[in-house]
Scaffold this motif. Structure first.
Motif, short mmCIF file in Angstrom:
data_model
loop_
_atom_site.label_atom_id
_atom_site.label_comp_id
_atom_site.label_asym_id
_atom_site.label_seq_id
_atom_site.Cartn_x
_atom_site.Cartn_y
_atom_site.Cartn_z
N SER A 61 11.63 8.73 -14.28
CA SER A 61 12.03 7.85 -15.39
C SER A 61 11.19 6.59 -15.43
N PHE A 62 10.95 5.99 -14.27
CA PHE A 62 10.12 4.79 -14.23
C PHE A 62 8.68 5.10 -14.63
N LEU A 63 8.13 6.20 -14.12
CA LEU A 63 6.75 6.55 -14.46
C LEU A 63 6.60 6.89 -15.94
N LEU A 64 7.62 7.50 -16.51
CA LEU A 64 7.61 7.79 -17.94
C LEU A 64 7.51 6.50 -18.75
N LEU A 65 8.31 5.52 -18.38
CA LEU A 65 8.26 4.24 -19.08
C LEU A 65 6.94 3.53 -18.83
N LEU A 66 6.47 3.57 -17.59
CA LEU A 66 5.20 2.93 -17.27
C LEU A 66 4.05 3.55 -18.06
N ALA A 67 4.15 4.85 -18.31
CA ALA A 67 3.10 5.53 -19.08
C ALA A 67 3.08 5.10 -20.53
N CYS A 68 4.13 4.42 -20.99
CA CYS A 68 4.20 3.98 -22.39
C CYS A 68 3.47 2.67 -22.62
N GLN A 114 8.53 -8.05 -18.21
CA GLN A 114 9.87 -8.55 -17.95
C GLN A 114 10.66 -7.57 -17.09
N PRO A 115 10.80 -6.28 -17.51
CA PRO A 115 11.49 -5.33 -16.63
C PRO A 115 10.59 -4.81 -15.51
N LEU A 116 9.29 -4.78 -15.75
CA LEU A 116 8.36 -4.20 -14.78
C LEU A 116 8.36 -4.97 -13.47
N LYS A 117 8.37 -6.28 -13.55
CA LYS A 117 8.38 -7.11 -12.35
C LYS A 117 9.62 -6.82 -11.50
N LEU A 118 10.78 -6.76 -12.15
CA LEU A 118 12.02 -6.49 -11.42
C LEU A 118 12.03 -5.09 -10.83
N GLN A 119 11.50 -4.12 -11.57
CA GLN A 119 11.48 -2.73 -11.09
C GLN A 119 10.59 -2.60 -9.85
N LEU A 120 9.42 -3.21 -9.88
CA LEU A 120 8.52 -3.13 -8.74
C LEU A 120 9.09 -3.85 -7.53
N GLU A 121 9.76 -4.97 -7.75
CA GLU A 121 10.39 -5.68 -6.63
C GLU A 121 11.50 -4.83 -6.02
N LYS A 122 12.29 -4.17 -6.86
CA LYS A 122 13.37 -3.32 -6.37
C LYS A 122 12.81 -2.15 -5.56
N LEU A 123 11.71 -1.58 -6.03
CA LEU A 123 11.08 -0.48 -5.31
C LEU A 123 10.52 -0.96 -3.97
N ALA A 124 9.86 -2.12 -3.98
CA ALA A 124 9.22 -2.62 -2.77
C ALA A 124 10.25 -3.04 -1.72
N LEU A 125 11.34 -3.66 -2.15
CA LEU A 125 12.32 -4.19 -1.21
C LEU A 125 13.34 -3.16 -0.76
N HIS A 126 13.74 -2.28 -1.71
CA HIS A 126 14.83 -1.35 -1.41
C HIS A 126 14.47 0.12 -1.58
N GLY A 127 13.28 0.39 -2.07
CA GLY A 127 12.89 1.78 -2.30
C GLY A 127 13.65 2.44 -3.43
N ASP A 128 14.29 1.62 -4.27
CA ASP A 128 15.17 2.15 -5.33
C ASP A 128 14.38 2.33 -6.62
N GLU A 184 0.82 -1.21 0.00
CA GLU A 184 0.00 0.00 0.00
C GLU A 184 0.85 1.26 0.00
N SER A 185 1.94 1.26 0.78
CA SER A 185 2.79 2.45 0.85
C SER A 185 3.42 2.76 -0.50
N LEU A 186 3.81 1.74 -1.25
CA LEU A 186 4.40 1.95 -2.57
C LEU A 186 3.33 2.40 -3.56
N GLN A 187 2.12 1.83 -3.45
CA GLN A 187 1.03 2.29 -4.31
C GLN A 187 0.81 3.79 -4.14
N GLN A 188 0.76 4.23 -2.89
CA GLN A 188 0.53 5.65 -2.61
C GLN A 188 1.67 6.50 -3.16
N ARG A 189 2.88 6.01 -3.03
CA ARG A 189 4.04 6.77 -3.53
C ARG A 189 3.98 6.92 -5.04
N LEU A 190 3.66 5.84 -5.75
CA LEU A 190 3.60 5.90 -7.21
C LEU A 190 2.47 6.80 -7.69
#
Length: 441
Positions: A113-120, A144-158, A55-61
């Motif tokens: 940068s991530f949101l720009l790509l996600l918007a595509c 393929q990249p989206l899964k890794l990006q979300l995991e990195k955000l959720a686990l490390h906030g990166d 939920e916290s990451l959803q709100q951040r995005l």
């Protein structure tokens, strides 16, 4: 108001830390839409549920998206970037997109940068749907990249996007996995022209003039190795009757002796500016001539059907796997690396052995000779032993013309004479370097 601003006014307000060159003319042609959302919230909800995003990451995005949408100028410019990103690969546009952060975003700029790509993702899928491309070809591509990006955000906030130019191919649904390999349109631009003999159907690639090569037919200076004594410069003499130029031996080097061809007997089949399909090699089993052939046949059928405006002349790729020096250290009958590279028209590039060091030894600057560490595979041991002689590997590129794809498996380009000349030529520059070292002493 934002849509009335010119390019310079927009970027002054957005204050990006990086923007690629060449956007102004595109921006001036851009017709803005009336969409009030950068990313459809229904798509976001499905994404959050599918990946069980905290939920916290959803709100951040969502907060990051809203910060973009609430800034009229940034929102307008971001929608322009999305439209360009979604078509850049189809146009074989080499605009050097990379990570970018707008200084006008005070809270969530690190997400941009991530949101720009996600918007595509959604507009890219909509474009493919309008082309009647079946969903099976593209619905999983962005994940393929989206899964890794979300995991990195959720686990490390990166939020940093790793290798933006590569993953944008997936977020924009521009790359397709067809059997074993990925394919994406590519504009050929290397300095040579390929010809086909009209009767025998032989293919010859002739290098353009003015490039300096070592005596081994590789670019002089590759791997920081210069051949001052044995180097030569490529030539191109042409009149109404013939062309005389340096042939590229399909074993991946440029021949010192020039080759003449009569223009009424040979037709041009590939030259700079033509469209090819770039082949990319995912890891895993199945790297065989048979799978290469099958994947290429599928790719031609796919692009001819769904992208008929692209006049596909064949295939291109660049990899350490195409270095024909590997045939000196591997079993030519059993090694799939060798068996596959022998199906291609290989040619030298300006890239050295960094890719091989990374893929084989795990580091772009690995030194298996000076600091060998633990060499656990037969390829590592054989490559290290070869490098101990002073020899170096190279990254080569390859071309396969579309009419030659059915012949893959039967070596459509490389002859026994080509192999023999390769064995006479390979590493010939080392004797020149050795002789100079003796003189220096």
């Amino acid at each position: 108001m934002a849509s009335l601003m010119n390019f310079k006014e927009c970027i002054a307000i957005c204050n990006f830390d990086y923007l690629p060159e060449g956007l102004e003319a595109k921006f001036n042609r851009y017709t803005p839409d009336n969409n009030s959302q950068l990313i459809p919230r229904a798509f976001l909800s499905e994404l959050f549920e599918s990946y069980q995003v905290p939920e916290s990451l959803q709100q951040r995005l969502v907060a990051g998206i809203e910060e973009i949408e609430q800034d009229d100028v940034l929102f307008h410019f971001t929608k322009f970037l999305v439209e360009d990103l979604c078509s850049v690969r189809d146009r074989c546009d080499e605009t050097p997109y990379s990570n970018m952060t707008p200084g006008c975003m005070k809270q969530y700029g690190d997400l941009y940068s991530f949101l720009l790509l996600l918007a595509c993702v959604v507009p890219s899928m909509n474009k493919l749907e309008r082309r009647n491309v079946p969903k099976a070809y593209y619905e999983q591509i962005p994940h393929q990249p989206l899964k890794l990006q979300l995991e990195k955000l959720a686990l490390h906030g990166d939020p940093k996007v790793h290798d933006f130019p590569w993953v944008m191919n997936f977020y924009t649904c521009s790359i397709f996995l067809l059997d074993r390999f990925y394919f994406i349109p590519y504009q050929f631009g290397d300095p040579f022209t390929m010809f086909r003999q009209m009767n025998t159907r032989e293919v010859a690639a002739l290098r353009h003039a003015g490039e300096e090569f070592r005596s081994d037919g590789q670019r002089n200076g590759i791997n920081d190795v210069l051949d001052l004594q044995g180097s030569f410069t490529s030539e191109w003499d042409e009149n109404d009757t013939f062309i005389i130029a340096n042939r590229i031996n399909p074993m991946g080097f440029v021949e010192r002796e020039t080759t003449p061809i009569f223009k009424n007997e040979w037709e041009r089949v590939l030259e700079p500016g033509d469209t090819l399909l770039a082949l990319h090699i995912p890891s895993g089993a199945g790297y065989t001539p048979e799978r290469v052939k099958n994947s290429m046949m599928m790719a031609l059928e796919f692009y001819d059907r769904y992208f008929p405006e692209l006049s596909i002349k064949g295939f291109w790729s660049s990899s350490w796997l195409y270095d024909t020096r590997l045939s000196l250290i591997l079993d030519n009958e059993k090694s799939n690396i060798v068996r596959v590279q022998q199906q291609f028209y290989n040619y030298p590039t300006l890239d050295g052995d960094g890719m091989l060091r990374y893929e084989v030894f795990g580091d772009w600057k690995a030194d298996p000779v000076g600091s060998p560490g633990e060499l656990t595979t037969s390829l590592q041991r054989a490559a290290a032993e070869y490098m101990r002689t002073g020899a170096r590997f190279n990254t080569l590129s390859m071309v396969v013309l579309r009419e030659d794809v059915p012949q893959i498996g039967n070596m459509p380009y490389i002859t026994d004479a080509d192999k023999e000349q390769f064995l006479r030529t390979v590493d010939s520059h080392l004797s020149n370097l050795s002789g100079r070292a003796q003189q220096d002493r």
